[in-house]
Design a protein around this motif. Structure first.
Motif, short mmCIF file in Angstrom:
data_model
loop_
_atom_site.label_atom_id
_atom_site.label_comp_id
_atom_site.label_asym_id
_atom_site.label_seq_id
_atom_site.Cartn_x
_atom_site.Cartn_y
_atom_site.Cartn_z
N ASN A 62 50.01 8.55 41.94
CA ASN A 62 48.65 8.98 41.59
C ASN A 62 47.84 9.23 42.85
O ASN A 62 47.70 8.36 43.71
CB ASN A 62 47.98 7.88 40.75
CG ASN A 62 46.80 8.41 39.97
OD1 ASN A 62 46.10 9.31 40.41
ND2 ASN A 62 46.58 7.83 38.80
N ASN A 63 47.30 10.43 42.97
CA ASN A 63 46.50 10.79 44.14
C ASN A 63 45.00 10.61 43.91
O ASN A 63 44.19 10.91 44.80
CB ASN A 63 46.77 12.26 44.53
CG ASN A 63 48.20 12.45 45.01
OD1 ASN A 63 48.72 11.63 45.75
ND2 ASN A 63 48.82 13.55 44.58
N LYS A 64 44.61 10.14 42.73
CA LYS A 64 43.20 9.96 42.43
C LYS A 64 42.64 8.79 43.21
O LYS A 64 43.09 7.65 43.08
CB LYS A 64 43.01 9.73 40.93
CG LYS A 64 41.56 9.63 40.50
CD LYS A 64 41.46 9.52 38.99
CE LYS A 64 40.02 9.42 38.52
NZ LYS A 64 39.93 9.35 37.04
N ILE A 65 41.66 9.04 44.05
CA ILE A 65 41.05 7.99 44.87
C ILE A 65 40.09 7.18 44.01
O ILE A 65 39.22 7.73 43.34
CB ILE A 65 40.32 8.60 46.08
CG1 ILE A 65 41.32 9.35 46.98
CG2 ILE A 65 39.61 7.51 46.88
CD1 ILE A 65 40.66 10.12 48.10
N VAL A 66 40.25 5.87 44.04
CA VAL A 66 39.45 4.98 43.22
C VAL A 66 38.64 4.05 44.11
O VAL A 66 39.19 3.42 45.02
CB VAL A 66 40.35 4.14 42.28
CG1 VAL A 66 39.52 3.15 41.48
CG2 VAL A 66 41.13 5.07 41.34
N SER A 67 37.35 3.98 43.84
CA SER A 67 36.51 3.06 44.61
C SER A 67 36.27 1.79 43.81
O SER A 67 36.40 1.77 42.58
CB SER A 67 35.17 3.72 44.94
OG SER A 67 34.40 3.87 43.76
N LYS A 68 35.89 0.75 44.50
CA LYS A 68 35.55 -0.51 43.81
C LYS A 68 34.35 -0.30 42.90
O LYS A 68 34.26 -0.90 41.81
CB LYS A 68 35.27 -1.60 44.85
CG LYS A 68 36.51 -2.05 45.62
CD LYS A 68 36.15 -3.15 46.61
CE LYS A 68 37.39 -3.69 47.30
NZ LYS A 68 38.16 -2.67 48.03
#
Length: 595
Positions: A2-8
């Motif tokens: 998965n290349n989707k960047i996830v932030s806190k």
């Protein structure tokens, strides 16, 4: 992946219901390896991470994928802390195709077999192939390549201390492998200590192996830094190493902690309520036919459950225990908020029947198959050009000769098994050649150097294989992987060895002077380019129909694996290399003929 960047911040919003989830797994039974519990819980995923578990006020949108897991179980993906891809004889791509649908999401590969043939560039080739596969392919940096100094054995490559440090710096590297002779530790080898110190500075795990070490030797070994051992012979040893601070890594294996020992472990857990957090499962060396028939790490977990270990406990040993040992538990090993969403959905907990697998928050496998077939990977020509003999092997090249033309000679005869023992036997001499004695189960054995065209041939005699009227040769011969050949006469041996060389590596069997079976392993002389079922079929045929039935081989379990480690000078008490017969404890050369 998965290349989707996830932030806190996004994870907080998803957990609080302010941002819609990407995936919600509803109605399933969560296998919580943090508390050893099973209970109903929804799993909320955003990007590649879990945002929430339990009864959550999550938000969905038209794009949210809802997975109905009613009546099913949701568990973390299996993590194998110690495996050698080379022992499966299949490629990284083929491995991913076969084990990810079984719930294995992470493997920690120790490529020291391939590295002994092709060095660092061989390791890089494996990890180049792994890019883009739906499998977390991590690195146990080989502890010592070559395994033996050049005066003991000729290997195909060397990995220097500086190259080891470079490999330890890779993002994929999680451990310094411990598949080395423990004498390197006990003798305070400065280079090995330098590698251990580097690993500790990088906050990575130091692997080890402590075969039958006890008392002061075990204490000394552990004091030097190793944190695990995968070669316990029985339950007493498993408990002893844990009491001294080592973590026990278990896999069913001939001569070591076998299937029957899992029942003993189950009884001990129940009777004494021992803490299992320092026990893990792995596959180590898993032959292709066993992989095809019984599975990968899922097979080890299934065996443990069958032998009486509670399912959640068994799953802990293949998930959170591994993640904690490898210092990966911040992200992996359990299903909890903030963790990477590597998980599986099971139709049945007892049999580890997997219906769906997610890696990095994406569905990558369903109903036993990958969702998207991986692209083919082409191995370069240099990875297939690894067998170099100076000439065609002749029977006389393999013979052990003495000054006398006839009579008998006292020969040192290695006895197959673990540990390998030694006997002195009188053998017949014909024309100055010491002859094997098929009726006494004493065969001739030779190891031919195949990397550097030296022409080195180590010769010896061996008892305990049971092989009759034939020969077996292979380029899978731990750790240097020169060509070994064992046979009832020198003509059969030459025929088998030459066929292995002609194939560029693999196995060849001869019966009554005829070639009757072969397995082609052209990649490094260790790995096939064929699908698992094809490779597995060849291994099963060679072992059962040819070795056990045709040649009457009496070695138990997996005879090809046992034959491949007979020459190994790392396993007590004897080895046979291209330099000759070696006494393991002293690393002395021994003449196969007694004075």
């Amino acid at each position: 992946m998965n290349n989707k960047i996830v932030s806190k911040e996004q994870l907080v919003d998803v957990a609080l219901g302010a941002l819609p989830a990407d995936i919600v797994i509803k109605g399933g039974n969560l296998v919580n390896v943090l508390t050893r519990e099973i209970y109903k819980a929804d799993i909320v995923i955003f990007g590649n991470r879990v945002a929430a578990t339990g009864a959550c006020d999550y938000q969905v949108s038209p794009d949210t994928k809802i997975i109905d897991a009613s009546g099913k179980w949701i568990a973390p993906g299996f993590m194998d802390p110690h495996m050698h891809l080379e022992s499966t004889a299949i490629t990284v791509t083929e491995l991913a195709k076969r084990i990810v649908p079984r719930g294995v999401t992470t493997v920690v590969e120790d490529p020291h077999e391939f590295a002994n043939v092709l060095g660092v560039k061989g390791i890089k080739l494996f990890f180049e192939e792994a890019k883009g596969l739906p499998l977390r392919f991590l690195l146990r940096v080989p502890g010592h390549v070559p395994a033996m100094p050049p005066e003991i054995e000729t290997s195909g490559a060397e990995i220097t201390v500086e190259e080891t440090k470079e490999l330890l710096g890779w993002d994929e590297a999680v451990q310094l492998a411990g598949d080395i002779n423990p004498e390197l530790i006990l003798s305070k080898d400065p280079e090995q200590f330098e590698k251990i110190d580097c690993t500790i500075r990088l906050n990575k795990t130091v692997g080890g192996q402590s075969p039958a070490l006890q008392g002061s030797a075990l204490n000394a070994f552990i004091a030097a830094g190793p944190e695990d051992s995968h070669v316990s012979f029985n339950l007493d040893e498993v408990m002893d190493i844990q009491r001294h601070g080592l973590k026990a890594i278990l896999t069913p294996k001939p001569f070591l902690f076998g299937p029957e020992n899992y029942g003993e472990l189950a009884e001990l857990i129940k009777e004494k309520n021992i803490d299992i957090r320092n026990i893990m499962f792995c596959t180590d060396d898993r032959q292709s036919d066993y992989l095809y028939r019984s599975g990968h790490l899922d097979g080890v977990v299934r065996l443990a459950i069958e032998r009486g270990i509670e399912p959640v406990t068994a799953i802990q040993m293949a998930t959170i225990n591994v993640a904690e040992h490898l210092r990966l538990d911040r992200d992996f090993g359990s299903i909890a908020p903030g963790k990477i969403a590597d998980l599986m959905i099971l139709d049945d907990l007892e049999t580890i029947s997997v219906s769906m697998v997610l890696v990095d928050g994406e569905i990558v496998a369903e109903n036993g198959c990958l969702v998207t077939p991986p692209p083919a990977f082409e191995y370069p020509a240099w990875a297939k050009d690894t067998v170099h003999l100076p000439k065609c092997v002749k029977p006389e090249d393999l013979q052990i000769r003495v000054a006398e033309e006839s009579g008998t000679a006292k020969a040192r005869v290695l006895v197959a098994g673990v540990p390998k023992e030694m006997e002195v036997k009188e053998l017949r001499v014909e024309g100055g050649v010491v002859m094997p004695d098929e009726t006494g189960d004493i065969l001739s054995m030779a190891v031919l150097e195949r990397h550097k065209n030296t022409g080195n041939i180590g010769r010896a005699f061996i008892r305990g294989t049971g092989i009759c009227d034939g020969a077996i040769a292979g380029s899978v011969s731990h750790d240097a992987h020169n060509i070994y050949v064992i046979g009832t006469n020198y003509e059969y041996m030459a025929l088998a060895a030459n066929r292995v060389a002609e194939m560029g590596g693999g196995f060849a069997a001869v019966k009554a002077g005829e070639l009757v079976a072969q397995i082609e392993l052209p990649i490094g002389g260790l790995i096939s380019e064929e699908p698992l079922e094809t490779v597995a079929g060849k291994f099963e045929y060679l072992e059962k129909e040819i070795l056990q039935k045709g040649l009457n081989c009496t070695l138990q379990g997996f005879p090809l694996f046992t034959l491949s480690v007979i020459s190994l000078p790392n396993i007590p008490n004897w080895g046979i290399t291209d330099k000759g017969l070696i006494e393991v404890r002293t690393m002395r050369h021994m003449d196969p003929i007694c004075e």
